[in-house]
Design an enzyme around this catalytic site. Structure first.
Site, short mmCIF file in Angstrom:
data_model
loop_
_atom_site.label_atom_id
_atom_site.label_comp_id
_atom_site.label_asym_id
_atom_site.label_seq_id
_atom_site.Cartn_x
_atom_site.Cartn_y
_atom_site.Cartn_z
CG LEU A 1 -2.20 -0.89 1.08
CD1 LEU A 1 -2.93 -0.69 2.50
CD2 LEU A 1 -3.15 -0.30 -0.07
CB ALA A 2 3.51 2.55 2.40
CG HIS B 1 -5.00 -10.55 15.47
ND1 HIS B 1 -6.17 -11.49 15.62
CD2 HIS B 1 -5.63 -9.37 14.72
CE1 HIS B 1 -7.09 -10.92 15.14
NE2 HIS B 1 -6.85 -9.84 14.66
CB SER C 1 -12.39 -10.78 11.07
OG SER C 1 -12.97 -9.78 11.69
NE ARG D 1 -6.48 -6.39 17.07
CZ ARG D 1 -6.21 -5.92 15.62
NH1 ARG D 1 -4.91 -5.48 15.42
NH2 ARG D 1 -7.13 -5.87 14.84
CG HIS E 1 -1.45 -9.22 13.44
ND1 HIS E 1 -2.59 -8.64 12.50
CD2 HIS E 1 -1.61 -8.46 14.57
CE1 HIS E 1 -3.07 -7.75 12.97
NE2 HIS E 1 -2.46 -7.31 14.36
CD GLU F 1 3.90 -4.27 9.25
OE1 GLU F 1 3.12 -4.51 8.25
OE2 GLU F 1 4.07 -4.86 10.19
CG LEU G 1 -5.64 -1.78 5.48
CD1 LEU G 1 -6.79 -2.28 5.06
CD2 LEU G 1 -4.24 -2.48 4.75
#
Lengths: 637, 225, 247
Positions: A43-44, A266, A284, A330, A401, A425, A441
């Site tokens: 994404l980055a 997670h 999830s 979490r 994660h 990240e 994200l």
């Protein structure tokens, strides 16, 4: 080394706007004279490469995957936060900022986080315009869901594949620029070193993973968007290829590494099924909305779950946290699961699992409703474990994660080396000691689409440097070092495979520097890791040659770096004598077993400077000042 | 013109040409089959039907003109259909130079996998059929204009009938895949109409094959003479 | 359980390649197919033999990196499943399993089971995008999109670009891959301005790469890990027809 955060002056809500006005610009005609190297296409990286090329810069982009579309951002399921307040439920930029700072347990820089919250709204606009098919309501407008750590619905999603859709959006923008000839794309190329000349970043050395060719690329600035380092634990939810090599080499060339011990666990992952396990799969967290978590009251109880009567079950989260029950954050849920398993109450292979039981919800709501809500997750669980979750409670166990730590960057996302930018990240910014769901994200895209393309222009406009060619002697020197290292790995021809080393030290890290840490454990790790690293360099067996597709060689190089990285993580975890967010030091907890922060001594970013492989790293501190939020202790009782 | 040429150069363009010509030929076989069934109404009716085909278009067109136009359209369709097919087959062969050791189809129908064989069978049949009933060169006792006689006498030879029956089965397979496929290729297909097109293909196939095969069968059984 | 593997080994693109037999002994039915390869490779390295190269990354069925033809079926016997999510419990003890790379001229073998799928990237580069430079977007809710359209676009957009459609197609066609992207963008209002140009350019790129044509076998749909329907191929055909003839 000096840490200059370069945070602009003025009220927090005006900092970014003021800064954008104050920054120097590169004129349109001059942009094409600059070459920017982008490493990573998640994404980055993809959003940065595309946006820079749109501005007119010459961009070269590298990724280790066979296509930029495969970067691990693709695996994010849940969604992306944005302070749009489309629900009219009281959301605002300030609230998203506040939630993120608080969720990070007050270990992030206020100015950065505020800017992130501001830009979150632009990201959604941009992605929708690119054709990202976000979920919609019947009226045709965008749908939202709520997520952990927030009391408003601000998460946008595309089924359970939000990361995939956002990445494909960025990938399509990148592909457009590749097609137009403005980005030179190099898939199956891995960055193996950074070239710094006179204190300025001037290029990278990469390996063509098909031919083994070691190549130099020169540029005016380098951007690392190379992701996180969760694979230091061997088992994590990261893709197998995710690695820390790029940020580690940058660190060894002088970039500070910040908060490396901040790693997020997670709670709802599918447990390990045996020694063959190669990676972990996340489900999830939304499952905890309807599921009850329990273990048998009797140690080593091997009866099937439906044979264990209600009275012999321990719903330990509901027992210990009556107010939040199964919905504790979490980190709390993860530590509690590990604790019951460590005491011998765990279920499934190796006793490393707890039940996540939706039986009550199925009874209450009917199987159809549960199927609509969680059908895809149940299917995934069934595929991996072979067990039917409609009939038998699922087994879950925490897994690593996400890593909040990374290369230190200033407000402009530049590291401590001039001209080296770090995004997504890979940098340490915005999430503090704990990241909220659906924020990764957002950060990757804010960095890539909006922040970096603005700030890098300021650097280029202010920096006078002559054009370089990869035949410069500095490149030759680095190439020689890289080649030498590869040769060394191939020449060992020992007895153990790369994976066996990775598995062993990953277990070590999980044990001593995983979800809870203490002085003794960290000291054990700091003794064992160098010893294992020494054995690695004498006894690893990497077959084949450099001049071919050699997956063992790729892994060996990455694991060698993880070994060194792991040590730094332990140093950082040891140094931070407090508990905060995901960093839980057993010595520092409240009587209730909650993380006990020490704001007087540790309200800072720990940035480490490399001082040689066998020397302890040097600690620098960037103190954090909180003007807009007040520091409070969390409680979920 | 250059746009049409560019269109034809693409793989989808060639497929569209196959679909459109296929649709023309499909229409032809349906009408042809319906005309064939006139044989059951006796010599007078079917011979009159033959005459009608030649007289069609009168008085605007002179005798046989419209029939020849139809023949030209059909021949052009056949030629284009075959040309596109050959080019596509060559293209597909080039796309997979190394095959798999074994590959079992998962959901591809038998008909779809045998298009490449049912096609040539039909082509050979058409040539024979034209020589047999139109030109009469391979017919034992051809009488121009007397369709009824030609059919009965032609099908009395059992191996000729057998060849016709085999060819019709081949045509059936070709139609079964081809008719549904052409709607898919032309982009008319969608979930809502998919089942309709599949049924249309099945019904049309059964009708054409059964209707056509019934004639040699009844002739051989001596039911009509 | 034990299985016998016949695996395609090919040192490089220039090498001719051949099948080699391997025995995978004492493996767990809970292993994924790729984890079995990990175990076989550990054994090969211990014996000093070159491990089998295969592509893989996320191992959770979303990145689209992995892919092999298992007993003649792309991604193996389980429907809607990538190789990394295929577990050995889908096989029987004592089975003989043939494993081959994707076979298509546009996907040349790099080594063993690893192929070069760069052709897919080039098809996207030809037009698989909406031209919207960063910063130029209107508010996200400015254009409402009917939910059925958005859902259908999402069905098409779920393509992971693994290439199984090409591998399974007897013609080596990339129609399903290309159609999924054309449909995803063509179904959304944002994708309309470039709709015709996009489909033309992407089809030209697809043909240029040397993929085969569509014979409507529907094998692609059968192996697609995301179960993408061939209805999208009909959609692309329609768009292409319109774009080519009606402008």
């Amino acid at each position: 080394m000096e840490l200059r955060a370069s945070v602009p002056s003025g009220p927090v809500e005006q900092k970014w706007d003021n800064h954008r006005f104050e920054m120097k610009l590169v004129s349109p005609a001059n942009k094409r004279k600059y070459t920017i190297l982008v490493v990573g296409s998640g994404l980055a990286g993809a959003s940065a490469a595309a946006s820079l090329a749109e501005l007119g810069y010459n961009v070269t982009c590298f990724c280790y995957q066979d296509s930029p579309r495969r970067a691990h951002s693709i695996a994010a399921q849940g969604g992306i936060n944005a302070a749009k307040n489309y629900r009219n439920d009281g959301d605002s930029v300030f609230r998203l900022f506040y939630d993120t700072i608080k969720g990070g347990d007050y270990r992030a820089r206020e100015a950065n986080v505020y800017r992130l919250a501001q830009l979150s709204v632009n990201i959604i606009d941009q992605c929708v315009a690119q054709g990202v098919p976000f979920a919609r309501e019947y009226g045709g407008l965008l749908d939202n869901r709520s997520f952990g750590g927030a009391q408003v619905s601000r998460t946008f999603y595309a089924r359970g594949q939000t990361g995939q859709q956002l990445l494909l959006g960025a990938y399509s923008a990148l592909s457009r620029q590749v097609g137009l000839g403005r980005v030179a794309m190099y898939p199956r190329h891995e960055m193996l070193d950074l070239v710094v000349i006179d204190g300025k970043t001037r290029g990278v050395v990469v390996r063509d993973m098909v031919t083994g060719q070691i190549e130099s690329h020169a540029g005016d600035a380098v951007v690392l968007g190379t992701g996180g380092y969760s694979n230091v634990f061997y088992l994590s939810t990261n893709a197998k290829g995710c690695n820390a090599t790029a940020i580690w080499r940058a660190y060894k060339r002088g970039a500070a590494m910040a908060n490396p011990s901040f790693t997020q666990i997670h709670p709802t992952c599918i447990p390990v099924s045996g020694d063959h396990q190669s990676k972990l799969t996340l489900m999830s967290e939304s499952l905890r909305n309807d599921g009850r978590i329990w273990v048998p009251q009797q140690k080593g109880d091997t009866r099937p779950p439906d044979r264990i009567p209600e009275a012999e079950r321990d719903y330990y989260l509901e027992r210990r946290y009556p107010a939040f029950g199964n919905l504790v954050p979490r980190d709390v849920a993860s530590r509690a699961a590990k604790a019951v398993c460590d005491e011998g109450f765990g279920v499934g292979p190796g006793g490393l699992g707890v039940y996540l039981d939706l039986t009550d919800a199925i009874k209450r709501l009917g199987e159809q409703v549960i199927r609509e809500r969680y059908g895809n997750l149940f299917e995934m669980y069934e595929r991996i474990t072979g067990e039917n979750p409609y009939e038998r409670p699922m087994r879950i166990y925490p897994a690593v994660h996400y890593t909040m730590g990374g290369l230190w960057v200033d407000y402009n996302l530049m590291s401590t080396i001039d001209g080296l930018y770090v995004i997504g990240e890979a940098n340490f910014s915005d999430h503090g000691a704990n990241r909220l769901g659906a924020s990764a994200l957002m950060q990757g895209l804010a960095d890539g689409y909006f922040i970096l393309p603005a700030t890098i222009g300021d650097y280029l406009a202010r920096t006078k440097q002559e054009k370089l060619d990869p035949s410069h002697s500095a490149f030759r020197r680095v190439e020689a070092e890289v080649t030498e290292r590869t040769k060394r790995l191939l020449a060992i021809r020992g007895k153990r495979t790369v994976d066996s080393f990775h598995r062993e030290f990953g277990r070590l890290m999980w044990e001593y520097c995983g979800m809870s840490r203490n002085v003794q454990g960290l000291q054990v790790a700091l003794e064992k890791i160098p010893a294992l690293r020494a054995e690695f360099w004498e006894n690893v067996n990497v077959l084949g040659a450099n001049e071919e597709l050699n997956q063992s060689l790729e892994k060996a190089g990455r694991v060698a770096d993880f070994f060194e990285f792991a040590e730094l993580m332990c140093h950082d975890a040891l140094e931070r004598a407090e508990s905060c967010g995901c960093h839980f030091r057993e010595e520092y907890q409240t009587p209730d077993g909650e993380a006990l922060r020490d704001d007087a001594d540790f309200a800072h970013v720990a940035a480490w400077e490399f001082a040689g492989v066998d020397n302890p790293p040097i600690l620098h501190k960037e103190s954090l000042a909180f003007q807009y939020v007040s520091l409070t202790q969390r409680s979920y009782k | 013109m250059s746009r049409l040429f560019l269109f034809y150069r693409s793989s989808i363009g060639k497929k569209v040409v196959m679909a459109v010509t296929g649709l023309v030929l499909f229409g032809f076989v349906v009408v042809h089959m319906a005309g064939n069934l006139k044989v059951y109404q006796g010599a007078e009716k079917i011979n009159a039907y033959g005459e009608f085909l030649r007289a069609m278009g009168s008085p605007v067109f002179s005798h046989g003109q419209v029939l020849w136009i139809a023949r030209i359209v059909l021949l052009a369709s056949v030629a284009l259909h075959i040309m596109a097919a050959v080019q596509l087959i060559l293209m597909n062969r080039r796309a997979r130079p190394v095959g798999y050791t074994h590959q079992d189809p998962i959901q591809a129908t038998y008909a779809s996998r045998t298009m490449i064989w049912s096609g040539p069978v039909i082509a050979l049949f058409v040539i024979y059929h034209l020589l047999h009933f139109t030109a009469g060169t391979v017919h034992p006792s051809f009488r121009a204009g007397d369709i009824y006689h030609n059919v009965i006498a032609g099908f009395r030879v059992w191996y000729v009938s057998a060849f016709y029956i085999v060819a019709m089965v081949g045509l059936g397979f070709h139609l079964y895949h081809g008719v549904w496929s052409l709607f898919q290729t032309l982009g008319i297909n969608d979930v809502r109409v998919d089942r309709f097109f599949r049924r249309l293909a099945a019904v049309a196939t059964v009708a054409v094959v059964a209707g056509n095969i019934s004639i040699p069968v009844t002739v051989l059984l001596g039911l009509i003479s | 359980m034990d299985v016998t593997l016949h695996v395609w080994r090919q040192k490089s693109a220039a090498d001719r390649g051949r099948f080699v037999r391997y025995e995978a002994r004492n493996i767990s039915p809970d292993m994924s197919f790729l984890e079995m390869f990990d175990v076989v490779n550990e054994g090969l390295i211990a014996r000093g033999e070159d491990p089998i190269a295969f592509d893989h990354d996320c191992r959770e069925g979303i990145c689209g990196t992995c892919g092999m033809v298992i007993n003649g079926v792309a991604h193996g016997p389980r429907r809607g499943t990538t190789v990394c999510q295929l577990h050995l419990r889908s096989f029987r003890d004592g089975d003989t399993i043939t494993v081959e790379p994707w076979r298509a001229r546009p996907f040349p073998v790099i080594k063993d089971l690893v192929v070069d799928r760069g052709a897919f990237d080039r098809i996207i580069q030809a037009g698989g995008f909406i031209s919207v430079p960063t910063g130029s977007a209107p508010d996200a809710n400015a254009i409402p999109i009917p939910k059925p359209d958005a859902d259908l676009a999402m069905d098409a957009a779920s393509c992971i670009g693994c290439g199984a459609c090409v591998a399974a197609c007897p013609n080596g066609a990339a129609m399903l891959f290309t159609a999924a992207k054309v449909s995803h963008l063509g179904l959304l209002p944002q994708g309309q301005p470039e709709r015709r140009q996009r489909v033309r350019q992407m089809v030209v790129a697809m043909d240029r790469e040397g993929f085969g044509s569509c014979t409507n076998y529907a094998e692609c749909e059968a192996v697609c890990p995301k179960a993408i329907s061939i209805r999208f191929i009909a959609r692309m055909n329609r768009d292409y027809l319109k774009a080519s003839l009606m402008e």
